[in-house]
Structure formats: C-alpha cells, structure tokens
Design a protein around this motif. Sequence first.
Motif, short mmCIF file in Angstrom:
data_model
loop_
_atom_site.label_atom_id
_atom_site.label_comp_id
_atom_site.label_asym_id
_atom_site.label_seq_id
_atom_site.Cartn_x
_atom_site.Cartn_y
_atom_site.Cartn_z
N LEU A 124 0.81 -1.23 0.00
CA LEU A 124 0.00 0.00 0.00
C LEU A 124 0.84 1.28 0.00
CD1 LEU A 124 -2.70 -1.16 2.57
CD2 LEU A 124 -2.86 -1.18 0.07
N THR A 125 2.16 1.10 -0.04
CA THR A 125 3.08 2.25 -0.02
C THR A 125 2.79 3.26 -1.13
OG1 THR A 125 4.75 0.78 0.91
CG2 THR A 125 5.51 2.92 0.09
N PRO A 126 2.52 2.82 -2.36
CA PRO A 126 2.28 3.81 -3.43
C PRO A 126 1.07 4.72 -3.18
CG PRO A 126 2.62 1.62 -4.36
CD PRO A 126 2.52 1.45 -2.88
N TYR A 127 0.20 4.31 -2.25
CA TYR A 127 -1.02 5.08 -2.00
C TYR A 127 -0.91 6.00 -0.79
CZ TYR A 127 -2.59 1.27 -4.99
OH TYR A 127 -2.71 0.36 -6.00
N GLN A 128 0.18 5.94 -0.06
CA GLN A 128 0.30 6.70 1.19
C GLN A 128 0.18 8.21 1.00
OE1 GLN A 128 0.13 5.36 4.20
NE2 GLN A 128 -0.05 3.42 3.13
N SER A 129 0.84 8.75 -0.02
CA SER A 129 0.78 10.21 -0.21
C SER A 129 -0.63 10.65 -0.57
CB SER A 129 1.78 10.66 -1.27
OG SER A 129 1.47 10.06 -2.51
N LEU A 182 -3.38 9.13 0.42
CA LEU A 182 -4.14 9.03 1.66
C LEU A 182 -3.87 10.24 2.56
CD1 LEU A 182 -3.77 5.25 2.56
CD2 LEU A 182 -5.85 6.43 1.85
N ASP A 183 -2.59 10.60 2.68
CA ASP A 183 -2.21 11.73 3.54
C ASP A 183 -2.82 13.05 3.07
OD1 ASP A 183 -0.77 10.04 5.17
OD2 ASP A 183 1.14 10.42 4.15
N ALA A 184 -3.01 13.20 1.76
CA ALA A 184 -3.53 14.46 1.21
C ALA A 184 -5.05 14.45 1.03
CB ALA A 184 -2.86 14.74 -0.14
N ALA A 185 -5.71 13.34 1.33
CA ALA A 185 -7.15 13.21 1.08
C ALA A 185 -7.98 14.11 1.99
CB ALA A 185 -7.56 11.75 1.27
N ALA A 235 -14.66 -1.09 0.61
CA ALA A 235 -15.52 -2.14 1.14
C ALA A 235 -15.90 -3.16 0.07
CB ALA A 235 -16.77 -1.53 1.76
N THR A 236 -15.92 -2.75 -1.20
CA THR A 236 -16.39 -3.64 -2.27
C THR A 236 -15.39 -3.88 -3.38
OG1 THR A 236 -17.41 -1.76 -3.40
CG2 THR A 236 -18.80 -3.02 -1.86
N ALA A 237 -14.31 -3.12 -3.44
CA ALA A 237 -13.35 -3.23 -4.55
C ALA A 237 -12.59 -4.55 -4.49
CB ALA A 237 -12.37 -2.06 -4.52
N ALA A 238 -12.18 -5.02 -5.66
CA ALA A 238 -11.46 -6.30 -5.75
C ALA A 238 -9.96 -6.12 -5.51
CB ALA A 238 -11.70 -6.93 -7.12
N THR A 239 -9.43 -4.90 -5.77
CA THR A 239 -7.99 -4.66 -5.61
C THR A 239 -7.78 -3.24 -5.08
OG1 THR A 239 -7.72 -3.71 -7.82
CG2 THR A 239 -7.50 -6.13 -7.63
N PRO A 240 -6.59 -2.99 -4.54
CA PRO A 240 -6.28 -1.63 -4.11
C PRO A 240 -6.32 -0.65 -5.28
CG PRO A 240 -4.72 -3.15 -3.14
CD PRO A 240 -5.53 -3.93 -4.12
N ASP A 241 -5.89 -1.10 -6.46
CA ASP A 241 -5.95 -0.22 -7.62
C ASP A 241 -7.38 0.20 -7.93
OD1 ASP A 241 -3.21 -0.18 -8.05
OD2 ASP A 241 -3.25 -1.94 -9.39
N ALA A 242 -8.34 -0.69 -7.73
CA ALA A 242 -9.74 -0.37 -7.95
C ALA A 242 -10.24 0.66 -6.95
CB ALA A 242 -10.59 -1.63 -7.92
N VAL A 243 -9.71 0.59 -5.73
CA VAL A 243 -10.10 1.57 -4.70
C VAL A 243 -9.64 2.96 -5.11
CG1 VAL A 243 -9.78 2.30 -2.31
CG2 VAL A 243 -10.02 -0.13 -2.83
N PHE A 244 -8.41 3.05 -5.61
CA PHE A 244 -7.82 4.36 -5.90
C PHE A 244 -7.99 4.81 -7.35
CE2 PHE A 244 -5.73 2.95 -2.05
CZ PHE A 244 -5.83 4.07 -1.24
N ALA A 245 -8.70 4.00 -8.15
CA ALA A 245 -8.92 4.37 -9.55
C ALA A 245 -9.79 5.61 -9.61
CB ALA A 245 -9.58 3.22 -10.30
N THR A 246 -9.43 6.53 -10.50
CA THR A 246 -10.26 7.73 -10.66
C THR A 246 -11.40 7.39 -11.61
OG1 THR A 246 -8.80 8.47 -12.44
CG2 THR A 246 -8.41 9.37 -10.25
N GLU A 247 -12.53 7.95 -11.29
CA GLU A 247 -13.73 7.60 -12.07
C GLU A 247 -13.82 8.40 -13.31
OE1 GLU A 247 -17.17 6.87 -9.35
OE2 GLU A 247 -15.75 7.76 -7.95
#
Length: 153
Positions: free
Chosen positions: A118-123, A125-128, A141-153
């Motif tokens: 999850l290191t690539p997502y830390q910055s 998360l910190d800026a959210a 809660a429903t995504a299949a992967t971390p990439d799906a969680v952080f994917a821009t819509e």
Amino acid sequence: MVRRIEEALQALPDRERIDRVLTQWVKRYLQRVHPGAMMAVEETLERGEGTMLATNVQKWAEELLREGRQQGIQQGIQEGMQQGLQQGMQQGVHRGQHEGKLWALRQLLRVRFPDADLTPYQSRLDAATDAELERLLTKAATAATPDAVFATE
C-alpha cells in the motif's frame, strides 16, 4: 461642557449653596445608576479635593471612564478566550474525525488486501479530504484490488 458649567456656577451669587445641591444630586444619581462610582465620589470628598462641583464631576467622569475601559478590556479578553477555545475545540473535533476516517480506511485496506503493497497510495491518503476519505472507504468495502479503490472515475 464641564468648563461651561463651572463658569456658570461661578457667576451665580449663591454659588456655594448651588454647588452643594448639585453635588448631592450627582451623588444620588451616581448611586442609583452606578453604585461603584460612589466610592470614587466619597474618596474625593473625604480628601477635601476641590469644592467646586465642576472639579468633582470632572474627577468622577474620569474615574468612570477608567472603570468602563477596564471592564471593556476584561470583557474583551473573556470573550476572546471563549471564542478561541470554541474554535480550537471545533478544529480538534474535525481533525479527530479526519484522523479516524484515515485510520479506518488504512485498517480496511490492510484487512481486505493483506498481501498488497500500500506504499504507493500513502501520499494520496495523507492528502485526502474528508469527502475523499469517505468515498475511498465506500470503494474499499467492495473493490477487488487496491488499484480499484484508488482508480479515478
């Protein structure tokens, strides 16, 4: 205005009697309107300072002005402290809620994706913002992967 009163009183033939009557009236008025001011009036009279009403009125007015300023300063300090405390508490609550959302999202990501880095997502998360954290929590809660969680819509 005090000087004009003083000049008018000095021109009257019964000046001392009028001075006493007006002094009594002012004392009664101050006692009724501002009881604390009577201490200054009594002190002035006890010291024998000035026999003219205008002199006494000037001193009393100055004392009342000083007292009013002091009360205003004290009230301003109290209100400022109260407002600062309230703002500080609001900011603290908001920051606590933000930190709670961030902690919940990190925990959810660790539980849902225990083997993911999850290191690539830390910055991100910190800026959210709060709204982003809420959106990411819902997606996590429903995504299949971390990439799906952080994917821009």
